[in-house]
Design a protein around this motif. Structure first.
Motif, PDB file in Angstrom:
ATOM      1  N   SER A 111       0.852  -1.175   0.000  1.00  0.00           N
ATOM      2  CA  SER A 111       0.000   0.000   0.000  1.00  0.00           C
ATOM      3  C   SER A 111       0.891   1.230   0.000  1.00  0.00           C
ATOM      4  O   SER A 111       2.058   1.177   0.393  1.00  0.00           O
ATOM      5  CB  SER A 111      -0.974  -0.004   1.163  1.00  0.00           C
ATOM      6  N   VAL A 112       0.330   2.317  -0.444  1.00  0.00           N
ATOM      7  CA  VAL A 112       1.133   3.497  -0.734  1.00  0.00           C
ATOM      8  C   VAL A 112       0.775   4.646   0.194  1.00  0.00           C
ATOM      9  O   VAL A 112      -0.376   5.061   0.255  1.00  0.00           O
ATOM     10  CB  VAL A 112       0.912   3.946  -2.195  1.00  0.00           C
ATOM     11  N   LEU A 113       1.768   5.119   0.920  1.00  0.00           N
ATOM     12  CA  LEU A 113       1.569   6.292   1.759  1.00  0.00           C
ATOM     13  C   LEU A 113       2.003   7.523   0.990  1.00  0.00           C
ATOM     14  O   LEU A 113       3.187   7.702   0.706  1.00  0.00           O
ATOM     15  CB  LEU A 113       2.397   6.160   3.042  1.00  0.00           C
ATOM     16  N   LEU A 114       1.040   8.351   0.656  1.00  0.00           N
ATOM     17  CA  LEU A 114       1.335   9.514  -0.174  1.00  0.00           C
ATOM     18  C   LEU A 114       1.738  10.716   0.663  1.00  0.00           C
ATOM     19  O   LEU A 114       1.086  11.042   1.644  1.00  0.00           O
ATOM     20  CB  LEU A 114       0.101   9.880  -0.995  1.00  0.00           C
ATOM     21  N   MET A 115       2.811  11.356   0.258  1.00  0.00           N
ATOM     22  CA  MET A 115       3.240  12.581   0.920  1.00  0.00           C
ATOM     23  C   MET A 115       3.407  13.673  -0.130  1.00  0.00           C
ATOM     24  O   MET A 115       4.374  13.665  -0.891  1.00  0.00           O
ATOM     25  CB  MET A 115       4.586  12.349   1.628  1.00  0.00           C
ATOM     26  N   ASP A 116       2.473  14.583  -0.153  1.00  0.00           N
ATOM     27  CA  ASP A 116       2.548  15.729  -1.063  1.00  0.00           C
ATOM     28  C   ASP A 116       3.224  16.858  -0.302  1.00  0.00           C
ATOM     29  O   ASP A 116       2.745  17.293   0.733  1.00  0.00           O
ATOM     30  CB  ASP A 116       1.125  16.114  -1.483  1.00  0.00           C
TER      31      ASP A 116
END
Lengths: 340, 340
Positions: A96-101
């Motif tokens: 799963s992908v932890l998005l950090m913008d």
DNA sequence: TACTTTTGCACAAACGTTATCACAGTTGAA
DNA sequence: TTCAACTGTGATAACGTTTGTGCAAAAGTA
């Protein structure tokens, strides 16, 4: 609705927690679980719609099946494309992908990395926003695999996958020169990132190779504003540029606005090229010739590198730095005219 | 480097695990921990750069501080903008964001939701890709707060925040009519999503209110291809449209391509308007008038709703459905001409 | 027959955190 | 003086999973 755990399955099937767990996480053969038992457990799991509690798994294993994805900002279509491909592909591989913008802010990026470390993610894919590298080094030291995309740091042993910015810019500049252009302006982005600096170097070297003086390198960020301002200034010069090389599509849009305001025609009065190849380039007043970055290849390659790292528990191999540069190609449209 | 846990801090400070935990998670006053002790623990935590193990926390609490963000695809700039704002804002509020890019596939969306449930996220923000709603209902039944953005389902009690698609399309159509247009074609997107259908209804109703027959509603997805094909067909008609209303910017790009191929001029020969207001609209051959979706407002509002849900442990309040529609505005550019 | 080896499974401990219960000491009221 | 209430803290049990260790039973070997 009570949650289904291996305990539930254990009760249903009459096997121990241990056996159920072993079947479910694929170590059945290692422990020689009978085929029959395996089928029993798997069927039950399926029927109950069992999904392992990831928190428990990562607590137990002290690592998680999630990958941190650190992006300068998703409002830049190029980064959004990368994020789309990477995240989609990681999901099909079970992560799963932890998005950090990070909103293009280096401070946000550093904080993001700290957070990811605290969540002990299995790995990190990052497009750095700035020039600092200490926070990335911390990840490496903690044994968390990292792959940089597009921009990278030369001073730390981090693997990276990027467009060959230098070659792309060199080839494009050469093309403009071959069309007879001499006064070629280069509109650059942020000085803090290597992708920009390599592109500028490509431009400079190509100019040199063509025995031309470097006409102009201006700008300071990958934004429309920067492109607009610098182009406005360029067009005030006595010796106006005959061609403009924008180092990103965002810069390009600003440049086009300035050009339009000055009532100059593309490509009749001025030639224009850019880097990134966003899909809307085809539909501009004059479709713009651009360097296409191989986003798909970059995404796949970076995931492969990351996965290799994650799988190799061999410390040496895991620390070996991989440097992958992918050559871009030029997509020719109608924004360049021969200049006599 | 060994990980720092509350146990480490307990040993350093000489306090029990319990006390350390209480200080660190803010329930110090509730348990009347002495100021002195608090300071002692906090200092140690800070000195050791302690970060709580999220896996352990969420295992223990059976909920996590992460929010699932389910997006049709990040390659659509509108969705990318929403994702950028939402994820950034969630981070400042202390959540981490699990990104699920579904590649516009409903099956992927359903799987994504299943995964998020398994990770027991604290909440989900979703832009649905299709018309099915059962998977979302499962989340609600498990007590996981959900907020839909942009597209929503009327048949389940899920909260949503969206542009007022109907009003936007109605106003835009009315504007075209007021400019004297009668043969206004509507290029629609996917029939499976409510945003599309409401926009179509807005168009139809405005046509009706203007005593005009519905000239044409064509297309089947929010893609350039759909816009291209349908426009090609429209332009073969004897009675060509005098205005085209594309229901998204992607559709618009396809339509413009077709119009260009037929050597028709915008706005002289045909007027064009669209929905979404991507930033590149300003830079097209003819800048296109568009309906601006209030992305920032939508992002903030949806996060507020989600947070209210998460915080209210009151079951009743948590299940109350909130429906927020935000009125968009029209950004006028030069793509519409009076038609006599 | 009397061993060794293999097969198939289960027990129990651990991962880091939090909530429940418990309790000793201090203060205040009757 | 006695008891209640408050203050400040700790032991301990869980949360769901994985894994080293152990141990019967079955199979193979001498």
């Amino acid at each position: 609705m009570k949650n289904v755990t291996i305990k539930t399955i254990s009760e249903v099937t009459g096997r121990s927690l241990t056996t159920v767990s072993r079947v479910l996480n694929g170590s059945a053969k290692k422990y020689r679980i009978k085929e029959e038992t395996q089928k029993l457990v798997l069927d039950a799991a399926h029927k109950l719609n069992y999904a392992p509690n990831q928190a428990a798994v990562s607590l137990r294993l002290n690592r998680s099946l999630s990958i941190g994805l650190v992006i300068p900002t998703l409002s830049n279509p190029y980064f959004a494309d990368v994020a789309s491909l990477v995240s989609h592909s990681l999901r099909t591989k079970g992560y799963s992908v932890l998005l950090m913008d990070c909103d293009e802010k280096e401070a946000a990026e550093i904080e993001a990395v700290r957070l990811l470390a605290a969540q002990n993610v299995g790995g990190v894919i990052i497009i750095p926003s700035g020039s600092q590298s200490a926070h990335i080094e911390v990840l490496l030291k903690r044994g968390i695999p990292v792959v940089c995309i597009d921009r990278y740091h030369e001073n730390i042993p981090v693997s990276y996958v990027a467009t060959n910015h230098y070659e792309g810019a060199y080839a494009m500049t050469q093309y403009l020169i071959s069309c007879g252009h001499k006064r070629i302006a280069c509109l650059q982005g942020s000085h803090a990132v290597i992708s920009n600096n390599l592109r500028v170097k490509g431009y400079r070297d190509a100019m040199g190779a063509g025995n031309l003086p470097v006409y102009s390198v201006a700008g300071n960020s990958f934004t429309r504003e920067s492109g607009y301002i610098e182009t406005k200034l360029l067009l005030q010069k006595k010796e106006k540029p005959t061609a403009v090389f924008a180092l990103s599509d965002t810069i390009l849009l600003g440049a086009l606005k300035a050009i339009k305001e000055e009532n100059i025609k593309v490509p009749a009065d001025i030639s224009v090229v850019t880097f990134d190849n966003s899909s809307y380039l085809d539909f501009l007043a004059c479709p713009v010739t651009s360097i296409e970055q191989p986003v798909g290849d970059i995404a796949n390659m970076s995931i492969k590198l990351l996965q290799d790292r994650i799988k190799s528990h061999n410390r040496e191999a895991a620390e070996q730095q991989m440097k992958v540069l992918i050559n871009p190609r030029i997509v020719f449209r109608q924004s360049v005219k021969m200049h006599k």
